[in-house]
Every structure is written in structure tokens, then in C-alpha cells.
Enzyme design. Structure first.
Site, PDB file in Angstrom:
ATOM      1  N   ARG A 242       5.794   5.809  -3.631  1.00 34.38           N
ATOM      2  CA  ARG A 242       4.638   5.062  -3.725  1.00 34.38           C
ATOM      3  C   ARG A 242       5.025   3.287  -3.878  1.00 34.38           C
ATOM      4  O   ARG A 242       5.723   2.974  -4.599  1.00 34.38           O
ATOM      5  CB  ARG A 242       3.708   5.400  -4.938  1.00 34.38           C
ATOM      6  CG  ARG A 242       3.125   6.843  -4.600  1.00 34.38           C
ATOM      7  CD  ARG A 242       1.956   6.770  -3.775  1.00 34.38           C
ATOM      8  NE  ARG A 242       1.285   8.105  -3.669  1.00 34.38           N
ATOM      9  CZ  ARG A 242       1.522   8.925  -2.556  1.00 34.38           C
ATOM     10  NH1 ARG A 242       2.630   8.591  -1.870  1.00 34.38           N
ATOM     11  NH2 ARG A 242       0.986  10.048  -2.538  1.00 34.38           N
ATOM     12  N   GLU A 271      -2.139  -1.527   1.047  1.00 30.43           N
ATOM     13  CA  GLU A 271      -1.822  -0.962   2.331  1.00 30.43           C
ATOM     14  C   GLU A 271      -3.379  -1.168   3.053  1.00 30.43           C
ATOM     15  O   GLU A 271      -4.192  -0.639   2.553  1.00 30.43           O
ATOM     16  CB  GLU A 271      -1.447   0.390   2.282  1.00 30.43           C
ATOM     17  CG  GLU A 271      -0.188   0.633   1.893  1.00 30.43           C
ATOM     18  CD  GLU A 271       0.768   1.971   1.649  1.00 30.43           C
ATOM     19  OE1 GLU A 271      -0.132   2.678   2.123  1.00 30.43           O
ATOM     20  OE2 GLU A 271       1.846   2.076   1.405  1.00 30.43           O
ATOM     21  N   HIS A 290       3.513   3.382   6.721  1.00 33.80           N
ATOM     22  CA  HIS A 290       3.214   4.561   5.753  1.00 33.80           C
ATOM     23  C   HIS A 290       2.990   5.584   6.740  1.00 33.80           C
ATOM     24  O   HIS A 290       2.029   6.369   6.979  1.00 33.80           O
ATOM     25  CB  HIS A 290       2.107   4.214   5.139  1.00 33.80           C
ATOM     26  CG  HIS A 290       1.960   5.245   3.600  1.00 33.80           C
ATOM     27  ND1 HIS A 290       1.217   5.106   2.552  1.00 33.80           N
ATOM     28  CD2 HIS A 290       2.496   6.498   3.555  1.00 33.80           C
ATOM     29  CE1 HIS A 290       1.474   6.142   1.787  1.00 33.80           C
ATOM     30  NE2 HIS A 290       1.898   6.861   2.338  1.00 33.80           N
TER      31      HIS A 290
END
Length: 328
Positions: A242, A271, A290
């Protein structure tokens, strides 16, 4: 079975959407799309089930969903959800552990390889026509095989990374977790190859440090200047857990000061990564958008599990994967 109301807040594969539509009334409305937000807000008021991912389901949103019984997240992580509010109202939270373990481990190991061998940097050299002679030492990378890897977090994905490292590349594996893992029962193939290690020792001894931490109050910002300063000089840092577990200013400082050789990042505190972030263009950073679980096979498997979880919960049956909101 009584048909209930389902709000799909991130698009599902057609076959999984059809499963929901066969059993219940379904509205698809992505709240990230301005034109769909009114439909999302309206559907909340009568929704018995929500399914989707990557959108905050906070206290205020839950207050507008008085009939809600279950939230099925197409993800493993649950940091987008107001866990205490879900627990207080008795709303079931489902997620999708297990099906993405190997895929995320592949991605993390790809980052490990790319940073060690400077893959992206050197591929760009070729693409831009700057490869005009055999590369010199200034462009050499570093071996991966035989290097020591330190894992922060040693759940299913951490163990999958450890298997790749130890069994495939002959890498000694150190791991730091709240308690030792019983390798004899959980990962017998790693017996004698992975060692539970105090944090300071892991940081000092690892050539490559891989963070696979969940996000919680105790891990938010945990990887700070002190942690980077305790790493072996010239180490590589990889984050596949994370983004908010890392203090990004401290990471940048460690890169600029030469404490770290390089960093490979699939996750970030914000993000998508803001255009102004120095991490986007830093020469020692290999950034990915990601994509840990972003393969056709895995994303479909996640959607299938999330759909099954939701259908079972709405039918009064036990879902296959429930997150314990009481323990958060």
C-alpha cells in the site's frame, strides 16, 4: 428468492453482471464518472448490495444507504471502507483474497528484476536511439540471484514472493511480521530458506527490501526516514503493498542521498500519481500504475469471487470470503 437491489459501482465482466441480473435488480453506475454520479446517488437509497472497487465507501455514503446488507469489494485490501460503520450496522464486507496472490507476486518480482538490472532505463536507451556502442560500467546493473531479500509482511503474497526468490533465484529470505509463520504447515517448501527476523536486522542485511504491508493505523507512514536510514547502503526498495505505508518524501531523500540504489513502486500515497510528483520522473524509480493484479485472468477471477460473495450473502448463505470488520 426475493429479488433485491444491487448497485454495481465499478464495471464487471459481462458474464458476472449477467449472474447478478438473473437473480436481482441491478443498476450499474460508476461514481467516478460525472454523468453517472446522479444515478449512483439515487441507487444508494434502495441498494441492498454494493459491488465494486477503488472508491471510498465512507460513513457519509453509508448513511445514505439505509437498506444496505452487504458490500462486496473486488479487491483484497479494504482501506476504502468505513470498517467501524459497517460493523456497527451489521453490514457484511466481502473481499477477494487468494485469487491474486501469484499474479501480484509476479508483478513484484518483475519490479525487483527491473530495478536491479535497470531494464526500463536501458530499454529507453535503445528506443531513443542512444545505444551506439557496447554499454560501459556506468550502465551495468546488479545480480539478483544469490542476493538477500527482506520482506516486510509475510502473508500469502509475501510467501509467494519468497518462493520465487528462494527456489528460483537462490536468494536467502528474511521476513518481518508480527509473529513467526509456521512454515511446516503453511509453506513447507520455505523451511530452512526463510527466516523470521527483527526489523533492524532485516534492514541492515537485505540487498533488496520488499514491502507488502496492509494499510492500517499502525502501518500508515511506517516506512520513514529512520527505516530508510537503517537499510543496507545501496539497497533496493520495492513496494507492492500500500502506497500510504511509505513516507514518500523520505524515500526521495534516501534516493537522492544515495542511501538507496533504486526503488520499484506499484503503489503510491495518491493514485493516480500526480503529474507533479518527483517519483514520476526520478531516474532511480521504476513506477508502475498499480497493476499488481492487472491480468485478464486474475481480474476476472476476482470479479467472479466478488460476485459469488454477493449472491451468497444476499441469499442468506455464508460468502466465500468475509472480512472481519470487528477486528479492524
Amino acid at each position: 428468492m426475493t429479488r433485491k437491489n444491487i448497485l454495481v459501482f465499478r464495471e464487471l465482466p459481462d458474464d458476472q453482471l449477467a449472474r447478478l441480473q438473473a437473480a436481482h435488480e441491478v443498476i450499474v453506475a460508476n461514481p467516478r464518472v460525472a454523468a453517472q454520479r446522479p444515478a449512483f446517488d439515487a441507487a444508494l437509497t434502495t441498494a441492498h448490495g454494493l459491488i465494486g472497487s477503488s472508491f471510498p465507501i465512507d460513513d457519509a455514503l453509508l448513511a445514505r444507504a439505509p437498506q444496505l446488507e452487504v458490500v462486496s469489494s473486488v479487491s483484497v485490501g479494504v482501506d476504502n471502507y468505513a470498517l467501524s460503520a459497517l460493523h456497527a450496522r451489521g453490514i457484511t464486507l466481502c473481499h477477494t483474497p487468494g485469487v491474486l496472490d501469484e499474479t501480484v507476486a509476479d508483478t513484484v518480482f518483475a519490479l525487483l528484476m527491473a530495478t536491479s538490472r535497470r531494464v526500463v532505463e536501458l530499454a529507453t536507451l535503445v528506443r531513443e536511439g542512444r545505444w551506439t556502442q557496447n554499454v560501459g560500467e556506468e550502465l551495468f546493473g546488479f545480480d539478483v540471484h544469490g542476493k538477500t531479500v527482506g520482506l516486510l509482511g509475510f502473508g500469502r503474497i509475501g510467501q509467494a514472493i519468497a518462493r520465487r526468490a528462494a527456489l528460483g533465484f537462490g536468494m536467502p529470505v528474511l521476513y518481518h511480521a508480527r509473529r513467526p509463520v509456521d512454515l511446516a504447515t503453511q509453506a513447507p517448501e520455505l523451511q530452512g530458506r526463510a527466516t523470521h527476523t527483527p526489523l533492524d536486522e532485516l534492514l541492515a542485511c537485505s540487498d533488496i527490501v520488499v514491502a507488502m504491508l496492509p494499510l492500517s493505523d499502525s502501518t500508515r507512514g511506517m516506512i520513514d526516514a529512520k527505516v530508510f536510514g537503517a537499510m543496507k547502503p545501496g539497497a533496493i526498495f520495492i513496494n507492492g503493498g500500500r502506497g500510504a505505508t511509505v513516507q514518500e518524501d523520505a524515500l526521495l531523500a534516501a534516493l537522492d542521498q544515495g542511501t538507496l540504489r533504486a526503488a520499484g513502486l506499484d503503489v503510491f500515497a495518491t493514485e493516480p500519481l500526480p503529474a507533479a510528483s518527483p517519483l514520476r520522473t526520478h531516474p532511480r524509480v521504476t513506477p508502475l500504475p498499480h497493476i499488481g493484479s492487472a491480468t485478464h485472468e486474475t481480474r476476472h477471477a476476482m470479479a467472479e469471487l466478488a460476485t459469488t460473495n454477493l449472491l451468497r450473502a444476499l441469499a442468506g448463505e455464508k460468502p466465500l470470503a468475509v472480512f472481519d470488520t470487528a477486528s479492524a
